[in-house]
Design a protein around this motif. Structure first.
Motif, short mmCIF file in Angstrom:
data_model
loop_
_atom_site.label_atom_id
_atom_site.label_comp_id
_atom_site.label_asym_id
_atom_site.label_seq_id
_atom_site.Cartn_x
_atom_site.Cartn_y
_atom_site.Cartn_z
N MET A 1 14.65 87.94 58.99
CA MET A 1 13.95 86.67 59.18
C MET A 1 13.72 86.39 60.66
SD MET A 1 15.92 84.16 56.50
CE MET A 1 16.19 84.60 54.79
N SER A 2 12.81 85.46 60.93
CA SER A 2 12.62 84.97 62.30
C SER A 2 13.83 84.12 62.68
CB SER A 2 11.35 84.14 62.39
OG SER A 2 11.46 82.98 61.57
N THR A 3 13.98 83.84 63.96
CA THR A 3 15.12 83.03 64.41
C THR A 3 15.17 81.66 63.75
OG1 THR A 3 15.18 84.20 66.53
CG2 THR A 3 16.33 82.08 66.42
N PRO A 4 14.03 80.92 63.68
CA PRO A 4 14.05 79.64 62.96
C PRO A 4 14.44 79.80 61.50
CG PRO A 4 12.08 79.80 64.30
CD PRO A 4 12.71 81.14 64.32
N GLY A 5 13.94 80.87 60.86
CA GLY A 5 14.29 81.13 59.47
C GLY A 5 15.78 81.41 59.30
N THR B 1 13.29 79.22 53.35
CA THR B 1 12.86 78.61 54.62
C THR B 1 12.01 77.37 54.40
OG1 THR B 1 10.95 80.11 54.72
CG2 THR B 1 12.95 80.80 55.88
N ASP B 2 11.97 76.87 53.17
CA ASP B 2 11.17 75.68 52.87
C ASP B 2 11.88 74.43 53.40
OD1 ASP B 2 10.29 73.28 51.20
OD2 ASP B 2 8.87 74.80 50.52
N ILE C 1 28.13 81.51 60.04
CA ILE C 1 27.23 82.23 59.12
C ILE C 1 26.08 82.87 59.90
CG2 ILE C 1 25.64 81.99 57.17
CD1 ILE C 1 28.56 81.77 56.37
N PHE C 2 25.56 82.15 60.88
CA PHE C 2 24.46 82.66 61.70
C PHE C 2 24.87 83.94 62.43
CE2 PHE C 2 22.06 82.78 65.73
CZ PHE C 2 20.76 82.77 65.23
N VAL C 3 26.07 83.93 63.01
CA VAL C 3 26.55 85.09 63.77
C VAL C 3 26.92 86.24 62.84
CG1 VAL C 3 28.41 85.93 65.26
CG2 VAL C 3 27.34 83.72 65.73
N LEU C 4 27.65 85.94 61.77
CA LEU C 4 28.14 86.98 60.87
C LEU C 4 27.01 87.68 60.09
CD1 LEU C 4 31.32 85.21 59.44
CD2 LEU C 4 31.25 87.04 61.13
N GLU C 5 25.96 86.93 59.76
CA GLU C 5 24.86 87.49 58.95
C GLU C 5 23.63 87.85 59.77
OE1 GLU C 5 24.92 88.20 55.61
OE2 GLU C 5 27.06 87.74 55.74
N PHE C 6 23.70 87.69 61.08
CA PHE C 6 22.53 87.84 61.95
C PHE C 6 21.81 89.18 61.75
CE2 PHE C 6 20.14 88.59 65.83
CZ PHE C 6 19.57 87.35 66.07
N SER D 1 21.02 79.85 57.52
CA SER D 1 22.43 79.72 57.90
C SER D 1 22.92 78.31 57.67
CB SER D 1 22.62 80.10 59.37
OG SER D 1 22.25 81.44 59.60
N TYR D 2 22.08 77.33 58.00
CA TYR D 2 22.44 75.92 57.80
C TYR D 2 22.74 75.67 56.33
CZ TYR D 2 21.34 71.17 56.36
OH TYR D 2 21.36 69.94 55.73
N PHE D 3 21.81 76.06 55.45
CA PHE D 3 21.98 75.76 54.02
C PHE D 3 23.19 76.47 53.45
CE2 PHE D 3 21.21 75.80 49.50
CZ PHE D 3 20.63 74.56 49.27
N GLN D 4 23.35 77.75 53.79
CA GLN D 4 24.45 78.51 53.21
C GLN D 4 25.79 78.14 53.81
OE1 GLN D 4 23.05 80.25 50.59
NE2 GLN D 4 25.17 79.86 50.08
N ALA D 5 25.78 77.46 54.94
CA ALA D 5 27.03 77.01 55.57
C ALA D 5 27.53 75.71 54.96
CB ALA D 5 26.84 76.84 57.07
N VAL D 6 26.60 74.84 54.55
CA VAL D 6 27.01 73.53 54.03
C VAL D 6 27.20 73.54 52.51
CG1 VAL D 6 25.98 72.22 55.92
CG2 VAL D 6 24.59 72.72 53.90
N THR D 7 26.60 74.53 51.83
CA THR D 7 26.68 74.54 50.36
C THR D 7 28.05 74.96 49.80
OG1 THR D 7 25.44 75.19 48.38
CG2 THR D 7 25.84 76.90 50.00
#
Length: 439
Positions: free
Chosen positions: A254-258, A184-185, A240-245, A263-269
């Protein structure tokens, strides 16, 4: 009678140069001062190939198995493989005042996946300046985060290692859990992801955007890459956000922002970057399957990314939709696509599918792991991604060699190997046409 001299064509030279540096890297990694406790020939070859093809798959822990010297060897291979050996060769030629001939320009064209020889040297100069500048800026930004944590020398070093690895889409990290400690950094997530996205869209896109500010005047390739990258990234983040929620082993606690950041990082990597901030092996099967598709597609042409390339996937989709709509002409952003372009995209896709399926078949015979994990490993190697569910270190020597071949094919492309060993010949005879029943 004088024997006819056999000259190597550009694809053949490119393959040989890659093999030379992989061999050299293997030798350097096997030297006593490169490792902490020694390394086998198979592991050294696998690591050198993974670095040279900017994949990031690792059979040993980069941070603990290799000394500082060994890690610098890996970093040098990443830089060579990511920016292209011929790019550095041009720099040396210019420094020595040597003339760069047509054959050298054709090899550079092949290595950078360009369609024309004209302007190739200027592109290389821009590429070097842009790449080094991006890496230096990233090192400074990451140092603000890691110097306070690790001290001056260590902080600058880990910043340098990850900046070069990220920009070249290599995915190597000095930590065994990659970037999971910084899930979350904001600084680490933004800087690292920006580097591999820029490296993955392709240098021709970046330079086109630099000189052309109006979207309508951009080249068709740039428009396709921009729209395609934004669309696939936004869709991937939501998936990723929906599938791993609700998965407690990844982002569930994690919190919603986390959750959004992770999800953002693991979706683009998966588009060939290879870093991870969550445990890939703990992800849901449907998430892993979705990531398989992303890894197979990959990034952009003339980039540090692998896969069949996003533009190839777009052309296949456009051709399919055109057939369903009974359209003769293929159009994209009000531009017609040549039929040969569709044939090239189809050849690349079919060749890639054949390679992945064949490799997966043999890996299932040699490895003791689930089918999904093996398929994930094979596509990760072909797409030069570097993500793994955790089976890389337990591979048999046969499995390692299969992945070594896949990484090399994935980096240079199936068409490079096809053109290296086949001589294009125009058909001297035209035959009558006849229909074949399909579907």
């Amino acid at each position: 009678m004088e024997k006819k001299r056999t000259e190597l064509n550009p694809p053949q030279i490119l393959i040989l140069v890659f093999l030379f540096f992989i061999t050299l890297g293997t030798f350097l990694l096997m030297l006593p001062f490169s490792t902490t406790e020694g390394i086998t020939l198979g592991d050294a070859l696998f690591t050198a190939t993974s670095a040279m093809t900017v994949t990031g798959l690792a059979v040993v822990d980069t941070g603990t198995a290799f000394t500082l010297v060994g890690q610098w060897v890996i970093l040098a291979l990443i830089q060579l493989g990511g920016l292209g050996i011929m790019t550095f060769a041009v720099l040396i030629f210019m420094a020595l005042g040597k003339k760069i001939g047509l054959k050298e320009r054709m090899i550079i064209q092949q290595s950078l996946n360009q369609t024309a020889v004209g302007g190739i040297i200027l592109l290389v100069k821009k590429l070097l300046i842009f790449s080094i500048s991006m890496e230096l800026v990233a090192i400074v930004l990451l140092s603000f985060r890691w110097v306070p944590e690790f001290g001056l020398a260590r902080g600058i070093y880990v910043s340098t290692f990850h900046a070069i690895s990220a920009f070249n889409n290599a995915g190597f990290s000095v930590w065994s859990d990659s970037l999971s400690g910084y899930v979350t950094d904001p600084v680490v997530n933004i800087v690292i992801s920006f580097l591999f996205i820029i490296g993955g869209v392709g240098f021709t896109v970046v330079f086109d955007l630099w000189k052309t500010k109006d979207f309508h005047r951009l080249s068709l390739h740039t428009k396709t890459m921009l729209v395609g990258t934004i669309a696939i990234n936004v869709f991937s983040i939501l998936m990723i956000f929906v599938l791993e929620f609700n998965n407690p082993e990844t982002i569930g606690n994690m919190s919603t922002p986390g959750k959004l950041i992770a999800s953002y990082f693991q979706a683009v990597t998966p588009r060939t970057a290879g870093f991870n901030t969550i445990d890939i092996g703990a992800m849901e099967d449907d998430s892993l399957f979705f990531m398989l598709i992303l890894m197979f597609i990959g990034g952009g042409s003339a980039s540090t990314a692998g896969g069949i390339k996003l533009t190839t996937a777009v052309i296949i989709i456009v051709a399919t939709l055109a057939f369903f709509r009974d359209k003769e002409d293929l159009t994209l952003f009000r531009r017609s696509l040549r039929p040969r372009l569709v044939m090239r995209a189809l050849a690349l896709t079919v060749g890639s599918v054949f390679l992945v399926f064949t490799s997966t078949f043999f890996l299932n015979m040699t490895e003791d792991a689930s089918f999904l994990s093996i398929l994930f490993e094979a596509i990760s190697a072909f797409g030069t991604v570097g993500l793994s569910t955790g089976i890389t270190g337990d591979l048999t020597i046969a499995g390692k060699m299969i992945l070594v071949s896949l990484m090399l094919f994935g980096k240079l492309g199936p068409l490079t190997f096809a053109f290296a060993f086949t001589k294009p010949r125009p058909d001297p005879i035209k035959y009558p046409k006849e229909e074949v029943l399909t579907g």
